[in-house]
Motif scaffolding. Sequence first.
Motif, PDB file in Angstrom:
ATOM      1  N   ARG A  67       0.829  -1.195   0.000  1.00  0.00           N
ATOM      2  CA  ARG A  67       0.000   0.000   0.000  1.00  0.00           C
ATOM      3  C   ARG A  67       0.869   1.253   0.000  1.00  0.00           C
ATOM      4  NH1 ARG A  67      -3.352  -2.911   4.418  1.00  0.00           N
ATOM      5  NH2 ARG A  67      -4.766  -4.196   3.162  1.00  0.00           N
ATOM      6  N   ASP A  74      -3.421  -0.201  -4.435  1.00  0.00           N
ATOM      7  CA  ASP A  74      -3.620  -0.186  -5.890  1.00  0.00           C
ATOM      8  C   ASP A  74      -4.199  -1.495  -6.404  1.00  0.00           C
ATOM      9  OD1 ASP A  74      -2.494   2.423  -6.181  1.00  0.00           O
ATOM     10  OD2 ASP A  74      -0.504   1.542  -5.963  1.00  0.00           O
ATOM     11  N   GLN A  75      -3.838  -2.604  -5.780  1.00  0.00           N
ATOM     12  CA  GLN A  75      -4.308  -3.898  -6.255  1.00  0.00           C
ATOM     13  C   GLN A  75      -5.796  -4.109  -5.956  1.00  0.00           C
ATOM     14  OE1 GLN A  75      -2.389  -6.000  -8.090  1.00  0.00           O
ATOM     15  NE2 GLN A  75      -0.865  -4.362  -7.994  1.00  0.00           N
ATOM     16  N   GLY A 129      -7.905  -1.620  -5.026  1.00  0.00           N
ATOM     17  CA  GLY A 129      -8.695  -0.439  -5.328  1.00  0.00           C
ATOM     18  C   GLY A 129      -9.412   0.125  -4.116  1.00  0.00           C
ATOM     19  N   VAL A 177       4.284   8.515  -8.243  1.00  0.00           N
ATOM     20  CA  VAL A 177       3.013   8.321  -8.937  1.00  0.00           C
ATOM     21  C   VAL A 177       3.104   8.871 -10.362  1.00  0.00           C
ATOM     22  CG1 VAL A 177       1.647   8.408  -6.813  1.00  0.00           C
ATOM     23  CG2 VAL A 177       2.104  10.526  -8.073  1.00  0.00           C
ATOM     24  N   ARG A 188       0.497   1.717 -12.158  1.00  0.00           N
ATOM     25  CA  ARG A 188      -0.132   2.541 -11.123  1.00  0.00           C
ATOM     26  C   ARG A 188      -0.865   3.689 -11.802  1.00  0.00           C
ATOM     27  NH1 ARG A 188       3.979   3.995  -6.459  1.00  0.00           N
ATOM     28  NH2 ARG A 188       3.587   1.799  -5.988  1.00  0.00           N
ATOM     29  N   ASP A 189      -2.205   3.604 -11.849  1.00  0.00           N
ATOM     30  CA  ASP A 189      -3.009   4.607 -12.538  1.00  0.00           C
ATOM     31  C   ASP A 189      -4.385   4.632 -11.888  1.00  0.00           C
ATOM     32  OD1 ASP A 189      -4.755   5.969 -14.419  1.00  0.00           O
ATOM     33  OD2 ASP A 189      -3.224   5.674 -15.957  1.00  0.00           O
ATOM     34  N   VAL A 190      -4.776   5.780 -11.353  1.00  0.00           N
ATOM     35  CA  VAL A 190      -6.069   5.906 -10.662  1.00  0.00           C
ATOM     36  C   VAL A 190      -7.224   5.510 -11.571  1.00  0.00           C
ATOM     37  CG1 VAL A 190      -7.684   7.566  -9.633  1.00  0.00           C
ATOM     38  CG2 VAL A 190      -5.246   7.666  -9.064  1.00  0.00           C
ATOM     39  N   ASP A 215      -6.996   1.657 -11.213  1.00  0.00           N
ATOM     40  CA  ASP A 215      -6.960   1.085  -9.872  1.00  0.00           C
ATOM     41  C   ASP A 215      -8.109   1.567  -8.982  1.00  0.00           C
ATOM     42  OD1 ASP A 215      -4.589  -0.085 -10.720  1.00  0.00           O
ATOM     43  OD2 ASP A 215      -3.364   1.559  -9.933  1.00  0.00           O
ATOM     44  N   GLU A 218      -6.609  10.781 -11.559  1.00  0.00           N
ATOM     45  CA  GLU A 218      -5.335  10.646 -12.279  1.00  0.00           C
ATOM     46  C   GLU A 218      -5.135  11.878 -13.145  1.00  0.00           C
ATOM     47  OE1 GLU A 218      -1.678   8.997 -13.122  1.00  0.00           O
ATOM     48  OE2 GLU A 218      -3.173   8.268 -11.684  1.00  0.00           O
ATOM     49  N   GLU A 236      -1.375  10.971  -9.490  1.00  0.00           N
ATOM     50  CA  GLU A 236      -2.490  10.908  -8.547  1.00  0.00           C
ATOM     51  C   GLU A 236      -2.694  12.214  -7.795  1.00  0.00           C
ATOM     52  OE1 GLU A 236      -3.067   7.387  -5.796  1.00  0.00           O
ATOM     53  OE2 GLU A 236      -2.451   8.941  -4.362  1.00  0.00           O
TER      54      GLU A 236
END
Length: 486
Positions: free
Chosen positions: A38, A58-59, A61, A339, A350-352, A355, A424, A429
Motif C-alpha cells: 500500500r 492499488d491492487q 482499489g 506516482v 499505477r493509474d487511478v 486502480d 489521475e 495521482e
Amino acid sequence: MKAAAVTRNEEALSRTRIPPLGPEAFRTAVITALAKGRRLAAWFSVSDQEYCAVLADDQAGTLTWLGLAAEGGLDSLTPVCPQAHAFERELAESSAFRPIGHPWLKPLRALRAETPGGGEFFRVFGEEVHEVAVGPVHAGVIEPGHFRFQCAGEKVLHLEIALGYQHRGVEQALRSAAPQLAVAIAETAAGDTSIGHALAYAGVLEALARTAVPPRALALRAVALELERMANHAGDLGALAQDVGYLPTSAHCGRLRGDLLNLTAEVCGNRFGRGLVRPGGVAFDLEPERAGRIRKRLQTILSELHLAMDLAWKSPSVMARWEQAGRLSRKAAIELGVVGPAARACGLARDVRQDFASGFYALAHIPLALAHGGDVFSRAMVRWLEIQRSAGFVLEQLHSLPQGGIRVNVGPLAPSSAAAALVEGWRGEICHVALTDGHGGLAAYKIVDPSFHNWQALALVMRNGEISDFPLCNKSFNLSYCGHDL
C-alpha cells in the motif's frame, strides 16, 4: 484494536469508523500496510493532537483510513518508509507533531530564514567539491524554487530542493470559502491541472452529499481531463526536445500544445478548463456540431503530433541524450511512493483511472501506458503513448455522448463524515480529502498533488549524473511548485 476503516474512491464514511490509534499502534499499522504494497496517499492534522492518514491499495482499489492521537512525538516512519518523509516534515512544520528520529527534519514549505536551523543546506566536503545554487528566481515565467547542487567537477553528488515560495493557503481557503467560490479556488491549486483538481474537489463534495452525477456530465468531465493530459504531455515532449537542442520537434509540439488547449476552450470558453467542472456535474454542454468540430481538429492534431515525434524518435542525437539519463529504479520508485508517468516509466502499473476507477472511468477504460527503463526516454515514451490513447478515448466519447442532463444540485454535506477523491491528473495521482464537523461544515481539507510524492525522486535521479542533464531530468518530471506548496 478495531479493524481499520476501508472505503472505495469517492465513498463517504462516518468519522466514528476512524478511531484514533496510539503512536505505536499507528506506526505498526502503517509499516505493515506499506510492507504489503500500500501507499501513503495522504497524512494530515485534523486538530492539535488528532491526525488522519489515508493509505491506497492499488491492487484492491481500496482506501484504508487510520486515525492517530499523539500529544507529542511519534518514532519517525521515514527510516523504514521513505515515502513518509515529506508528510512528516509537513506535519512537524504545521502542527505540534514531532517525528522523533527523522533523518532530514527541515522545513518543507516555510521560508528557511524564518525557521531555526532552516537556512542550513546539506554540504559535501572535499578539495574538488563545489556548490552550484540555482533559483529561486528563474528565467521567463517559471515558478520559484531553489536547487542546491553538491558537485565534484561535472558530477552531481547530491541535490537538495527547497520549495515553499508559492504557499498561498489554498487548503485553509477551501475550508472557509463560500461554496460558489471554493471550486474556483480548487482550480488554482495547480493552474496547469485545473480540471484535475476541480474534479477531485467535486468528487469529495459529491461523496459527502451522496450525490449521483448524470452520465453525460461524467463523460464531459472525462473528455476535459484527457484534453488537459494531452495538452500538457505534448508541451512536455516539445520541451524535452528543446532541452537537447532539437528544435523541429520542440517547435511543432509547442504549437500543437496550444491547439490542444484551444480544444478545451471550445468546450467551455477557457483554455485551461476553468469554470467547466462544478459540484453536481459540468457548467457547459456540447451540442453535436461542436463535438464534431472538436473531433475533426483532434484528428488533425494527432496526425501532426505523429510527424513531430517521429522526427525525435528517429534522431540519434536526441536518443543519445534521452536514453539512460536520469534513471529512476523501480525499487526507488516504490520506496518513495512515486506516482503518475514517472512511476509508469519504471514499470509500475499505477493509474487511478484503472486502480480506483470512478465516474466515467468505471464505464470506459483507457489502456495503461508502461515503460521499464525509468529514464528520460521512458518518461517521454509514456507521455507519447498516453497522448495517443487519450486521443482515442476522446474521439470515441465525443462520437457517442450519453443523453440527459449535465448537472444536479448537491445537497448538504453529511455531518461527522469523511471522504477522499483520487483523480489521475496528467502528473499523476491527485488526492483530496475532506472531514466534516457535527453540523456538516468542513472541519479539515487536505490536498496532495502528485508533485508532493515526486520531488524527491528528481533529487535522487541526479545523483552521480552530469549537472548539464538537470534541465532535461527536471522537465522529464515537470513537477509543480505551486501544487506542492499550496
